[in-house]
Design an enzyme around this catalytic site. Sequence first.
Site, PDB file in Angstrom:
ATOM      1  N   TRP A  25      -4.529  -8.885   6.518  1.00  0.00           N
ATOM      2  CA  TRP A  25      -5.871  -8.297   6.499  1.00  0.00           C
ATOM      3  C   TRP A  25      -6.852  -9.124   7.295  1.00  0.00           C
ATOM      4  O   TRP A  25      -7.691  -8.572   8.018  1.00  0.00           O
ATOM      5  CB  TRP A  25      -6.335  -8.036   5.061  1.00  0.00           C
ATOM      6  CG  TRP A  25      -5.540  -6.919   4.466  1.00  0.00           C
ATOM      7  CD1 TRP A  25      -4.592  -7.012   3.489  1.00  0.00           C
ATOM      8  CD2 TRP A  25      -5.555  -5.540   4.875  1.00  0.00           C
ATOM      9  NE1 TRP A  25      -4.037  -5.782   3.255  1.00  0.00           N
ATOM     10  CE2 TRP A  25      -4.600  -4.866   4.083  1.00  0.00           C
ATOM     11  CE3 TRP A  25      -6.273  -4.824   5.809  1.00  0.00           C
ATOM     12  CZ2 TRP A  25      -4.351  -3.496   4.213  1.00  0.00           C
ATOM     13  CZ3 TRP A  25      -6.031  -3.454   5.944  1.00  0.00           C
ATOM     14  CH2 TRP A  25      -5.076  -2.814   5.154  1.00  0.00           C
ATOM     15  N   ASP A  84     -13.859 -11.059   2.421  1.00  0.00           N
ATOM     16  CA  ASP A  84     -13.246  -9.762   2.110  1.00  0.00           C
ATOM     17  C   ASP A  84     -12.556  -9.911   0.760  1.00  0.00           C
ATOM     18  O   ASP A  84     -11.457 -10.441   0.662  1.00  0.00           O
ATOM     19  CB  ASP A  84     -12.234  -9.391   3.199  1.00  0.00           C
ATOM     20  CG  ASP A  84     -11.446  -8.130   2.850  1.00  0.00           C
ATOM     21  OD1 ASP A  84     -11.659  -7.552   1.767  1.00  0.00           O
ATOM     22  OD2 ASP A  84     -10.603  -7.725   3.684  1.00  0.00           O
ATOM     23  N   LYS A  99      -8.975  -1.106  -5.875  1.00  0.00           N
ATOM     24  CA  LYS A  99      -8.069  -2.027  -6.551  1.00  0.00           C
ATOM     25  C   LYS A  99      -8.654  -2.468  -7.888  1.00  0.00           C
ATOM     26  O   LYS A  99      -8.130  -2.161  -8.937  1.00  0.00           O
ATOM     27  CB  LYS A  99      -7.782  -3.220  -5.655  1.00  0.00           C
ATOM     28  CG  LYS A  99      -7.182  -2.783  -4.310  1.00  0.00           C
ATOM     29  CD  LYS A  99      -7.222  -3.865  -3.288  1.00  0.00           C
ATOM     30  CE  LYS A  99      -7.015  -3.337  -1.894  1.00  0.00           C
ATOM     31  NZ  LYS A  99      -5.761  -2.614  -1.690  1.00  0.00           N
TER      32      LYS A  99
HETATM   33  N1  PMP Z   1      -8.833  -5.916   3.102  1.00  0.00           N
HETATM   34  C1  PMP Z   1      -7.929  -6.133   2.134  1.00  0.00           C
HETATM   35  C2  PMP Z   1      -7.784  -7.516   1.583  1.00  0.00           C
HETATM   36  C3  PMP Z   1      -7.153  -5.073   1.663  1.00  0.00           C
HETATM   37  O1  PMP Z   1      -6.243  -5.287   0.710  1.00  0.00           O
HETATM   38  C4  PMP Z   1      -7.338  -3.778   2.200  1.00  0.00           C
HETATM   39  C5  PMP Z   1      -6.583  -2.562   1.693  1.00  0.00           C
HETATM   40  N2  PMP Z   1      -5.396  -2.770   1.122  1.00  0.00           N
HETATM   41  C6  PMP Z   1      -8.269  -3.612   3.226  1.00  0.00           C
HETATM   42  C7  PMP Z   1      -9.017  -4.697   3.641  1.00  0.00           C
HETATM   43  C8  PMP Z   1      -8.512  -2.267   3.844  1.00  0.00           C
HETATM   44  O2  PMP Z   1      -9.215  -1.515   2.948  1.00  0.00           O
HETATM   45  P1  PMP Z   1      -9.595   0.021   3.178  1.00  0.00           P
HETATM   46  O3  PMP Z   1      -8.324   0.780   3.122  1.00  0.00           O
HETATM   47  O4  PMP Z   1     -10.535   0.277   2.045  1.00  0.00           O
HETATM   48  O5  PMP Z   1     -10.254   0.119   4.514  1.00  0.00           O
END
Ligand code: PMP
Length: 360
Positions: free
Chosen positions: A102, A172, A196
């Site tokens: 991520w 994040d 989550k």
């Molecule tokens: N950052 C992290 C740490 C994530 O776990 C995720 C989704 N699993 C995201 C960003 C992306 O999130 P979204 O699908 O809400 O754009």
Amino acid sequence: MTRVYNFSAGPAILPSEVLQRARDEMLDWNGSGMSVMEMSHRGMEFMSIAVKAETDLRALLAIPDNYRVLFLQGGASSQFSMVPINLLAGKTGADYLLTGDWSKKAVSEAKRFTKVNLVADTTASKFTTVPTAESLKFDPNAAYCHYTPNETIVGVEFPYIPDSGPVPLVADMSSTILSRPLDVSKFGVIYAGAQKNIGPAGLTIVIVREDLLGKALPNMPVMFDYKIHADNESMYNTPPTYAWYLAGLVFEWLQQQGGLEGMAKINQAKAETLYAAIDKSDFYSNPVEKSCRSLMNVPFVLANAELDSAFLAGADKNGLTTLKGHRSVGGMRASIYNAMPLAGVQALVDYMAEFERTQG
Ligand code: PMP
């Protein structure tokens, strides 16, 4: 009705009590004669829901008064762009800690806007570790410093908060927010997709220090400007009203669990139970360095990968679902967010022991 123990990384398990309450209020919220889904976001009823959710979130996280809370759409992925758009403020570079899939995505999006200085890069360890606090080489001229406290896919988590000095720290927190108490004052921006630990998909929460507002790059889409959303109480356009309401129910549920201190104890017990089961067996293993193992996402592999599908099929039969690891990592991953009860982790650990006994 049978509810399974759902170990999905997100959208993820929600507290049954919250879903039951949403069910009870589905057709008629609080005597309004309508569902929250049907309400105008500018009407008195929804406004009261919105204000209460924000007030409760502020209390849970002890958010200082000089921070704004935004309830947005677009997912955490939109924040990968909104962070540079709003925080560059005339500077020519930003610091990033690259510690998993991520943060890698956040880095590649930031590169569309600015020069990225990698303060840390753990690619060589296959993201099984985090850098030590002393090894971080911050750029004092960086516009901000971005990191991912918990990497959802690899299950690696920072056991400390990096100290970027006067440079605003951006986190994040999609897969760790509300899992334990947090000192919000250490951050310039905190953001998280809701699906989550907060509520259903479609809502993204941004907590931003007030002095960082109003500096967005010119000629950017108006929807990408934090100040527009802050000035309009997250109602510049139609917010994700139902997800906001459900998040509010989750915040009330968290208060009933003893707030974030109470939640932290439960989360610690769940993680300890699962890691202990993995570590005591030669049949299961987790590659992440012990000091930075995630409390929320626990990947593990079987000694014999040929047994993976049998493991997953048996787990499903036992009401333990969505345990397949991310396609980039393989093996298994158990996400044990706030709403996963200790009994769910215990059921998983019992199943793992039984599978090892019969198939190992
Ligand atoms: N950052 C992290 C740490 C994530 O776990 C995720 C989704 N699993 C995201 C960003 C992306 O999130 P979204 O699908 O809400 O754009």
